[in-house]
Enzyme design. Sequence first.
Site: not given
Ligand code: DGL
Length: 268
Positions: A13-14, A45-46, A76-78, A155, A187-189
């Site tokens: 993940d990012s 990363y988003g 990571c979805n991004t 966060e 998104c992971t969050h």
């Molecule tokens: N991990 C990213 C996602 O799932 C979220 C955090 C980021 O923007 O890097 O899209």
Amino acid sequence: MYNDPENPIGVFDSGVGGLTVVRALMERLPFEHIQYFGDTARVPYGVKSVETIAHYTTQIAQFLLERRVKVLIIACNTMAAVAAGVVRDLSPVPVLDVIEAGALSALAATKTRRIGVIGTPTTVNSNAYARAIHEIEPEARIVSQACPLFVPLVEEGWLDHPVTRLTAQEYLRGVLAERIDSLVLGCTHYPLLKPMLAEVAGPGVALVDSAEAMAERTAALLTDLDLHTPSRRPADYHFHVTDVPLRFQTIGERFLGRSLNNVHVVKW
Ligand code: DGL
């Protein structure tokens, strides 16, 4: 040998957000070893360009392949939205990504085929969820919304804070007006906001948690390829990160839902 069942699963993940996927994997597959990589020095990363994300993603996938992982999971979805193809091209092991898993779960959850998707700006702009869903169900109606403020709010630990609730009401207004019956937390969050998002979305909307969907997909893949570890000893977990920023431990443990040990700092 990559296809040794005793090899670990590689998850990346990012940053720390992918620990929601690790948490779901630990629950679903408690004996599987996991090597996690979180690019904490370069997150988020988003909001980055596709070229930059593809470059970082390649570095991370190669790092985990050097650790002989038997499967690579893009948590990571991004990264999944814009760089899954890059990883599949270079990987000698199967690659799973949260978008594919989330799309399948959304289709299992919807009755009306009206599906909402929320994610980072890069994920939403890529249209990756809509493409993945339309590949299976061309008639589905997809309504997407970028929610860039959710990552910093999660966060910050404001999981049930009035500011987060207001932000969610604002972001979801347009999506809910389209009478969706399922909402992909792309998104992971976002799984950490699930209780609050369920209240805002109301009982008529099923929330699709891509972390849980990913754990189910991984279990099915290991069964198909006969790659489940035969070991019944406690699994080894290793967490590689590119930085240990302030409050890393607290935030990481919130995502993982347990204490975070075996953290290794990678200097690139
Ligand atoms: N991990 C990213 C996602 O799932 C979220 C955090 C980021 O923007 O890097 O899209």
